[in-house]
Design a protein around this motif. Structure first.
Motif, PDB file in Angstrom:
ATOM      1  N   ILE A  36       0.829  -1.208   0.000  1.00  0.00           N
ATOM      2  CA  ILE A  36       0.000   0.000   0.000  1.00  0.00           C
ATOM      3  C   ILE A  36       0.860   1.254   0.000  1.00  0.00           C
ATOM      4  N   SER A  37       1.972   1.226   0.717  1.00  0.00           N
ATOM      5  CA  SER A  37       2.843   2.409   0.835  1.00  0.00           C
ATOM      6  C   SER A  37       3.747   2.612  -0.368  1.00  0.00           C
ATOM      7  N   GLY A  38       3.857   1.602  -1.213  1.00  0.00           N
ATOM      8  CA  GLY A  38       4.737   1.724  -2.370  1.00  0.00           C
ATOM      9  C   GLY A  38       6.196   1.468  -2.043  1.00  0.00           C
ATOM     10  N   ASP A  39       6.442   0.712  -0.951  1.00  0.00           N
ATOM     11  CA  ASP A  39       7.817   0.332  -0.618  1.00  0.00           C
ATOM     12  C   ASP A  39       8.290  -0.721  -1.614  1.00  0.00           C
ATOM     13  N   GLN A  40       9.594  -0.841  -1.774  1.00  0.00           N
ATOM     14  CA  GLN A  40      10.109  -1.883  -2.654  1.00  0.00           C
ATOM     15  C   GLN A  40       9.745  -3.250  -2.083  1.00  0.00           C
ATOM     16  N   ILE A  41       9.235  -4.109  -2.943  1.00  0.00           N
ATOM     17  CA  ILE A  41       8.892  -5.469  -2.528  1.00  0.00           C
ATOM     18  C   ILE A  41       9.456  -6.459  -3.531  1.00  0.00           C
ATOM     19  N   GLN A  42       9.609  -7.696  -3.091  1.00  0.00           N
ATOM     20  CA  GLN A  42      10.069  -8.754  -3.977  1.00  0.00           C
ATOM     21  C   GLN A  42       8.860  -9.552  -4.447  1.00  0.00           C
ATOM     22  N   ALA A  43       8.890  -9.926  -5.709  1.00  0.00           N
ATOM     23  CA  ALA A  43       7.812 -10.721  -6.298  1.00  0.00           C
ATOM     24  C   ALA A  43       8.419 -11.728  -7.259  1.00  0.00           C
ATOM     25  N   GLU A  44       7.575 -12.624  -7.731  1.00  0.00           N
ATOM     26  CA  GLU A  44       8.049 -13.644  -8.663  1.00  0.00           C
ATOM     27  C   GLU A  44       6.874 -14.143  -9.479  1.00  0.00           C
ATOM     28  N   VAL A  52      12.411  -7.214  -7.953  1.00  0.00           N
ATOM     29  CA  VAL A  52      12.030  -6.202  -6.970  1.00  0.00           C
ATOM     30  C   VAL A  52      11.393  -5.038  -7.712  1.00  0.00           C
ATOM     31  N   PHE A  53      10.301  -4.493  -7.154  1.00  0.00           N
ATOM     32  CA  PHE A  53       9.657  -3.333  -7.756  1.00  0.00           C
ATOM     33  C   PHE A  53       8.936  -2.531  -6.680  1.00  0.00           C
ATOM     34  N   LYS A  54       8.555  -1.314  -7.043  1.00  0.00           N
ATOM     35  CA  LYS A  54       7.771  -0.459  -6.160  1.00  0.00           C
ATOM     36  C   LYS A  54       6.342  -0.420  -6.682  1.00  0.00           C
ATOM     37  N   PRO A  55       5.373  -0.967  -5.930  1.00  0.00           N
ATOM     38  CA  PRO A  55       3.985  -0.932  -6.391  1.00  0.00           C
ATOM     39  C   PRO A  55       3.459   0.506  -6.412  1.00  0.00           C
ATOM     40  N   THR A  56       2.759   0.862  -7.467  1.00  0.00           N
ATOM     41  CA  THR A  56       2.209   2.212  -7.602  1.00  0.00           C
ATOM     42  C   THR A  56       0.695   2.212  -7.754  1.00  0.00           C
ATOM     43  N   ALA A  57       0.082   1.045  -7.707  1.00  0.00           N
ATOM     44  CA  ALA A  57      -1.356   0.931  -7.929  1.00  0.00           C
ATOM     45  C   ALA A  57      -2.155   1.513  -6.764  1.00  0.00           C
ATOM     46  N   ALA A  58      -3.297   2.094  -7.104  1.00  0.00           N
ATOM     47  CA  ALA A  58      -4.303   2.416  -6.097  1.00  0.00           C
ATOM     48  C   ALA A  58      -5.048   1.118  -5.804  1.00  0.00           C
TER      49      ALA A  58
END
Length: 182
Positions: A36-44, A52-58
């Motif tokens: 929710i905060s747009g912190d860097q997270i790991q995904a696969e 790793v990316f920063k989510p920007t979605a509402a």
């Protein structure tokens, strides 16, 4: 949203709409707050390499029952705007073709209203919070607070003071010896 595969679907997205959130949907509040905060997270992605990316979605979540949450931090709870849609529509309320009529007759006005509203939110940098929204969030937070629920059940027992009083009778705050517990 704690699983890496589910997280991967948020990369590059503008909006994340969850049409039916399960009662156990927020088991990992730290991961949820990061998303929710747009912190860097790991995904696969399945069969792919982790990234790793920063989510920007509402985010928009719909639920018949709000999930139980064990996180009591303000950092979690301040991120929510709870809007209760409590109107029940019956078959008698149905108006076939209403959506098409609205789109045909009002689409321009709706688009204009959305653009104006988006500009206000963008300038303010957050959505407005009404008293009703704050009350809904407080109620959800209270329902998720197992200690508060235990105390309220205890106070319902004969001899402990409230008898059969409802939450409305008691108000939003629970007092014990003049100290606010919630």
């Amino acid at each position: 949203m704690s699983r890496h595969f589910a997280r991967a679907s948020l990369a590059g997205k503008t909006v994340n709409i969850v049409t039916e959130m399960s009662k156990n949907a927020i088991l990992d509040s730290e991961g949820f707050k990061a998303i929710i905060s747009g912190d860097q997270i790991q995904a696969e992605e399945k069969h792919g390499q982790p990234f790793v990316f920063k989510p920007t979605a509402a985010h928009v979540f719909a639920a018949n029952t709000l999930p139980v949450v064990s996180d009591s931090s303000d950092g979690f709870w301040r991120r929510w705007l709870v809007v209760d849609f409590n109107r029940i529509f019956t078959k008698a309320d149905a108006k076939p073709g209403l959506a098409e009529d609205i789109v045909a007759e009002e689409l321009g006005l709706i688009a204009s209203w959305l653009i104006d509203a988006a500009a206000v939110v963008w300038k303010r940098r957050h959505f407005a919070e009404t008293d009703t929204i704050a009350a809904q969030r407080r109620a959800w937070r209270g329902e998720s607070d197992t200690i508060r629920q235990f105390l309220l059940e205890l106070l319902e027992e004969p001899g402990y003071g409230f008898g059969n009083a409802t939450d409305e009778d008691r108000g939003d705050e629970l007092f014990v010896e003049n100290k606010v517990l919630y």
